[in-house]
Design an enzyme around this catalytic site. Structure first.
Site, PDB file in Angstrom:
ATOM      1  N   SER A 150     -31.482 -13.105   9.365  1.00  0.00           N
ATOM      2  CA  SER A 150     -31.298 -14.451   9.896  1.00  0.00           C
ATOM      3  C   SER A 150     -32.122 -15.482   9.114  1.00  0.00           C
ATOM      4  CB  SER A 150     -31.626 -14.459  11.387  1.00  0.00           C
ATOM      5  OG  SER A 150     -31.142 -15.618  12.020  1.00  0.00           O
ATOM      6  N   GLU A 243     -19.712 -13.802  13.983  1.00  0.00           N
ATOM      7  CA  GLU A 243     -20.901 -14.655  14.110  1.00  0.00           C
ATOM      8  C   GLU A 243     -20.715 -15.962  13.355  1.00  0.00           C
ATOM      9  OE1 GLU A 243     -24.523 -13.466  12.073  1.00  0.00           O
ATOM     10  OE2 GLU A 243     -23.564 -11.596  11.490  1.00  0.00           O
ATOM     11  N   HIS A 273     -24.592 -10.991  15.463  1.00  0.00           N
ATOM     12  CA  HIS A 273     -25.761 -11.363  14.667  1.00  0.00           C
ATOM     13  C   HIS A 273     -26.775 -10.229  14.539  1.00  0.00           C
ATOM     14  CE1 HIS A 273     -28.209 -14.296  12.658  1.00  0.00           C
ATOM     15  NE2 HIS A 273     -29.193 -14.209  13.534  1.00  0.00           N
TER      16      HIS A 273
END
Length: 310
Positions: A150, A243, A273
């Site tokens: 991320s 996502e 995610h």
């Protein structure tokens, strides 16, 4: 552009349906200090590997946790940058998950507690990554790989394409569901909005504003889609097709291809995610984790003769 698509298995489809039922009706993840304890509690549920030793440490003045597998190569290391929108997340919470990556890579991994906003906004995290890199070199590591998820994955890629720092001995990068475009302008922000149970354009935009602390998103130290790809080492990306950040990975890979650099993107049907962290529940996650480990092990092998520098 090398994009490998993986179909979802029937067992994973059932598991994801159950996971989505848990998320149904719950608010999207909020990137604010008040969410730190709850986020850490969820991430820390990953069972630790039995053959990895954990210890607190410091590299380049940045605190974190070492994950040390038995029989690890003492000249190779993985620097792990955790996710959390630059606002939440911690090395302590991530160490169990990263321990599994270290075990498969055959090298120690350092999970860094890099600067988080709003207490320490941009460019503090960028400065920390530079200090971490210099610290690993000072520790005598000859082969370095970056790995992150991320926001942490975006931070790793920014370090290599922002054109502001040397990246000696960094042989490659693994990025899981990377958040690269802080302007949140990717097509999937809209096309996957109804499929993503965790993130949204609005929550990411709020996190970006917190992280930037008044800096413009065009700051060259943030540039990863418009940065300098000319000396970027090999990159391996794993991302779900359910996502909102999917398009970040695909656009990054196109830029890498245009620059003649190696970037392989694995897109997993139905996955959300940072799904590799759910390797105990999802077959796709376990497969992705094995691929990540093999990729890192190959990068960091003693016979590797390629050293990335600038």
């Amino acid at each position: 552009m090398s994009v490998i698509k993986h179909e979802i298995s029937s067992s994973d489809a059932g598991a994801l349906q159950a996971m989505r039922a848990m998320f149904a009706g719950a608010p999207k993840l909020k990137f604010e200090p008040a969410s730190r304890a709850a986020f850490d509690e969820i991430i820390a549920r990953t069972p630790p590997p039995e053959t990895v030793r954990f210890e607190q440490g410091e590299v380049g003045g940045v605190p974190g946790w070492w994950c040390r597998p038995k029989h690890a190569d003492d000249k190779a290391v993985v620097l792990y940058l955790h996710g959390g929108g630059y606002v939440i997340g911690s090395a302590a919470a991530y160490r169990n998950f990263v321990g599994h990556i270290a075990e498969r890579a055959g090298a120690a991994a350092f999970v860094a507690d890099y600067a988080l906003a709003p207490e320490r906004p941009f460019p503090a995290a960028t400065n920390d990554i530079r200090a971490l890199h210099e610290g690993l070199l000072a520790h005598g590591y000859e082969r370095i790989a970056l790995c992150g998820d991320s926001a942490g994955a975006g931070l790793a890629l920014s370090f290599l394409t922002g054109g502001t720092a040397k990246s000696d001995r960094i042989l490659g990068v693994v990025a899981m569901s990377p958040w690269i475009d802080l302007s949140v302008s990717g097509e999937s922000m809209a096309s996957r909005a109804d499929e993503d149970p965790l993130l949204s354009r609005a929550t990411l935009a709020e996190a970006a504003a917190t992280y930037l602390g008044g800096h413009r998103v065009e700051d060259p130290r943030l540039a990863t889609l418009d940065g300098d790809f000319s000396r970027m080492p090999p990159v391996r990306i794993h991302v779900g097709d359910a996502e909102v950040l999917l398009d970040d990975s695909l656009r990054f890979a196109r830029k890498a291809e245009q620059a003649g650099r190696s970037c392989e993107v694995h897109v997993w049907e139905g996955m959300t995610h940072v799904f590799p962290s759910s390797f105990a529940m999802l077959h796709a996650a376990a497969e992705a984790l094995e691929d990540i480990g093999m990729f890192l092990a190959g990068l960091l092998a003693r016979s590797s003769g390629q050293v990335h520098g600038s």
